[in-house]
Design a protein around this motif. Structure first.
Motif, PDB file in Angstrom:
ATOM      1  N   LEU A  40      39.237  33.510  35.216  1.00  0.00           N
ATOM      2  CA  LEU A  40      38.925  33.318  33.806  1.00  0.00           C
ATOM      3  C   LEU A  40      39.694  32.102  33.309  1.00  0.00           C
ATOM      4  CD1 LEU A  40      38.318  36.326  34.484  1.00  0.00           C
ATOM      5  CD2 LEU A  40      38.896  36.871  32.127  1.00  0.00           C
ATOM      6  N   THR A  41      38.972  31.120  32.804  1.00  0.00           N
ATOM      7  CA  THR A  41      39.611  29.860  32.457  1.00  0.00           C
ATOM      8  C   THR A  41      40.176  29.886  31.036  1.00  0.00           C
ATOM      9  OG1 THR A  41      37.513  28.932  31.690  1.00  0.00           O
ATOM     10  CG2 THR A  41      38.094  28.571  33.996  1.00  0.00           C
ATOM     11  N   GLU A  83      32.023  31.775  27.830  1.00  0.00           N
ATOM     12  CA  GLU A  83      31.678  31.750  29.248  1.00  0.00           C
ATOM     13  C   GLU A  83      31.334  33.156  29.702  1.00  0.00           C
ATOM     14  OE1 GLU A  83      33.748  30.469  33.524  1.00  0.00           O
ATOM     15  OE2 GLU A  83      34.915  30.504  31.667  1.00  0.00           O
ATOM     16  N   GLU A  84      30.400  33.293  30.644  1.00  0.00           N
ATOM     17  CA  GLU A  84      30.009  34.606  31.159  1.00  0.00           C
ATOM     18  C   GLU A  84      30.183  34.647  32.667  1.00  0.00           C
ATOM     19  OE1 GLU A  84      25.786  36.475  31.613  1.00  0.00           O
ATOM     20  OE2 GLU A  84      26.513  37.041  29.609  1.00  0.00           O
ATOM     21  N   ILE A  85      30.819  35.721  33.146  1.00  0.00           N
ATOM     22  CA  ILE A  85      31.043  35.917  34.578  1.00  0.00           C
ATOM     23  C   ILE A  85      30.480  37.283  34.959  1.00  0.00           C
ATOM     24  CG2 ILE A  85      32.781  36.217  36.395  1.00  0.00           C
ATOM     25  CD1 ILE A  85      34.603  34.346  34.840  1.00  0.00           C
ATOM     26  N   ASP A 142      35.365  42.144  43.965  1.00  0.00           N
ATOM     27  CA  ASP A 142      35.282  40.684  43.836  1.00  0.00           C
ATOM     28  C   ASP A 142      36.574  40.108  43.266  1.00  0.00           C
ATOM     29  OD1 ASP A 142      32.741  40.784  44.799  1.00  0.00           O
ATOM     30  OD2 ASP A 142      31.734  40.388  42.890  1.00  0.00           O
ATOM     31  N   ARG A 164      43.486  35.124  37.077  1.00  0.00           N
ATOM     32  CA  ARG A 164      42.775  35.581  38.279  1.00  0.00           C
ATOM     33  C   ARG A 164      42.874  37.104  38.351  1.00  0.00           C
ATOM     34  NH1 ARG A 164      40.940  32.961  42.566  1.00  0.00           N
ATOM     35  NH2 ARG A 164      42.081  31.070  41.977  1.00  0.00           N
ATOM     36  N   ALA A 191      30.380  40.070  38.055  1.00  0.00           N
ATOM     37  CA  ALA A 191      31.128  40.398  39.265  1.00  0.00           C
ATOM     38  C   ALA A 191      30.912  41.858  39.631  1.00  0.00           C
ATOM     39  CB  ALA A 191      32.618  40.122  39.060  1.00  0.00           C
ATOM     40  N   VAL A 241      32.971  39.168  30.680  1.00  0.00           N
ATOM     41  CA  VAL A 241      32.847  39.633  32.060  1.00  0.00           C
ATOM     42  C   VAL A 241      31.882  40.814  32.101  1.00  0.00           C
ATOM     43  CG1 VAL A 241      34.035  40.683  34.034  1.00  0.00           C
ATOM     44  CG2 VAL A 241      35.145  38.848  32.720  1.00  0.00           C
ATOM     45  N   ASP A 259      44.804  29.824  33.850  1.00  0.00           N
ATOM     46  CA  ASP A 259      43.663  30.664  34.214  1.00  0.00           C
ATOM     47  C   ASP A 259      44.122  32.005  34.763  1.00  0.00           C
ATOM     48  OD1 ASP A 259      42.211  28.465  33.502  1.00  0.00           O
ATOM     49  OD2 ASP A 259      41.902  27.777  35.571  1.00  0.00           O
ATOM     50  N   THR A 281      35.926  34.611  27.218  1.00  0.00           N
ATOM     51  CA  THR A 281      35.128  34.805  28.434  1.00  0.00           C
ATOM     52  C   THR A 281      34.562  36.216  28.422  1.00  0.00           C
ATOM     53  OG1 THR A 281      36.574  33.327  29.697  1.00  0.00           O
ATOM     54  CG2 THR A 281      35.096  34.747  30.962  1.00  0.00           C
ATOM     55  N   ILE A 334      37.695  37.105  40.463  1.00  0.00           N
ATOM     56  CA  ILE A 334      37.176  36.231  39.419  1.00  0.00           C
ATOM     57  C   ILE A 334      38.320  35.421  38.810  1.00  0.00           C
ATOM     58  CG2 ILE A 334      35.190  37.648  38.866  1.00  0.00           C
ATOM     59  CD1 ILE A 334      36.731  38.802  36.507  1.00  0.00           C
TER      60      ILE A 334
END
Length: 360
Positions: free
Chosen positions: A47-48, A35-37, A43, A118, A39, A151, A116, A149, A45
């Motif tokens: 992350l799952t 997964e890509e986030i 911010d 945060r 930010a 970031v 997850d 993930t 975010i």
């Protein structure tokens, strides 16, 4: 004695099969595509990390890593959870003492199906690969135990300025005057962006490229970019706008800073009005026009001795930011001035010699 043994094709296949079996658990236990986030600073975010207690059973512990550094650990059986590393950086900063327990930037949101992470507020240094690692009590179910993930952090430049050769901020100013033919250096700085922004110059309608240098701020993870431009100034640069333009993916529009360049240039032409004849005893006016100088030139007349006269000068700014200067020379001629030479001279601060026009 030592002997070398050649490996047959069947031998190579066996080796490849063994390697595949060794890698198979890692392939099975890592879940899905990364997964890509994206930010920015400040911010929040999430992350799952999916868990499956219904199929895989309870887990002993769950750990979150940023690259190779652990940033969160959770153990449901021990009722223990704790942020670590970069997620605790504000708590170790004396200037952030007023935050109290809120100094922690990481928290874990746990349900039956996820754990997850945060992160809030995001900092630029939070960029990188994150992974959660799940340690199930029963490892016989071949459940995924790693989730990744990525970031990416971005930030728009905080400011853009233009400086001179002495590194003085001259943004928004009229700079100079410089003499035509002079070589001058201007620099444009954009601070605080991530990734490094693109930077170009505009001189009037002309696009120019400077010498770019980039420096990363190790403390914040942002970039400071500098573009150095060397200009050989000419008459056409008089009054020109020089603009530094900064482009960045986090900006909806460009950032820019500009200056106006003041260039002093010599007079390009001097001319007397064609009609220089008159009648004895009747007042006459001679006119001399100097075009193209900056600053406005001084006009002077060379006439026969003992001539009584009145001189009136005026100047106006032309579209190219140079001046047109006009001198009116009023006198009453006598027979002594008949066929005598008259000349008009113009000179300004950047001229070594006056420019002249003559008439009889």
């Amino acid at each position: 004695h030592f002997y070398k043994r050649q490996c047959s094709s069947e031998c190579h296949l066996t080796i490849m099969f063994v390697l595949f079996l060794l890698l198979l658990p890692a392939l099975l236990y890592a879940e899905g595509a990364m997964e890509e986030i994206i930010a920015g600073p400040g911010d929040e975010i999430l992350l799952t990390c999916p868990v499956n207690t219904e199929v895989c059973g309870a887990y002993h512990s769950l750990k979150w890593y940023h690259e190779d550094t652990r940033v969160y650990v959770f153990s449901p059986s021990a009722q223990f959870r704790n942020a670590e590393g970069a997620l605790m950086n504000r708590c170790l900063d004396p200037s952030q003492q007023s935050l109290g327990p809120a100094c922690v930037r990481g928290s874990l949101e746990v349900t039956d199906t996820s754990a997850d992470l945060r992160i809030s507020p995001v900092e630029l240094r939070d960029e990188g690969e994150y992974r959660c690692e799940i340690t199930y009590l029963d490892i016989s179910n071949n459940c995924p135990v790693v989730h990744f993930t990525e970031v990416l952090t971005v930030a728009a430049p905080e400011s853009v300025t233009i400086t001179d050769h002495e590194d003085e901020d001259i943004t928004g100013q009229v700079v100079g005057p410089y003499a035509a033919g002079a070589e001058v250096v201007f620099s444009c700085q954009a601070e605080g962006g991530k990734p490094a922004p693109a930077m170009t110059w505009m001189l009037g309608d002309e696009v120019l490229e400077g010498d770019i240098s980039e420096e990363e701020d190790k403390e914040t993870g942002s970039w400071n970019v500098r573009s150095e431009l060397v200009l050989l100034l000419d008459r056409e640069h008089t009054g020109a706008d020089l603009t530094c333009i900064v482009e960045h993916e986090a900006l909806d529009d460009t950032l820019d800073a500009h200056i106006q360049v003041d260039v002093n240039v010599p007079v390009s032409s001097v001319s007397l009005a064609e009609e220089v004849s008159g009648q004895e005893g009747i007042e006459m006016i001679l006119s001399c026009t100097a075009v193209g100088g900056r600053p406005a030139p001084t006009l002077s007349w060379i006439m026969p001795d003992n001539v009584q006269f009145k001189q009136e000068d005026s100047s106006s700014l032309l579209d190219d930011e140079t001046f047109e200067s006009v001198s009116k020379f009023t006198f009453t001629p006598s027979h002594e001035e008949n066929e005598k030479e008259v000349s008009c001279q113009a000179i300004n601060d950047v001229m070594d010699e006056a420019l002249e026009d003559k008439a009889d």
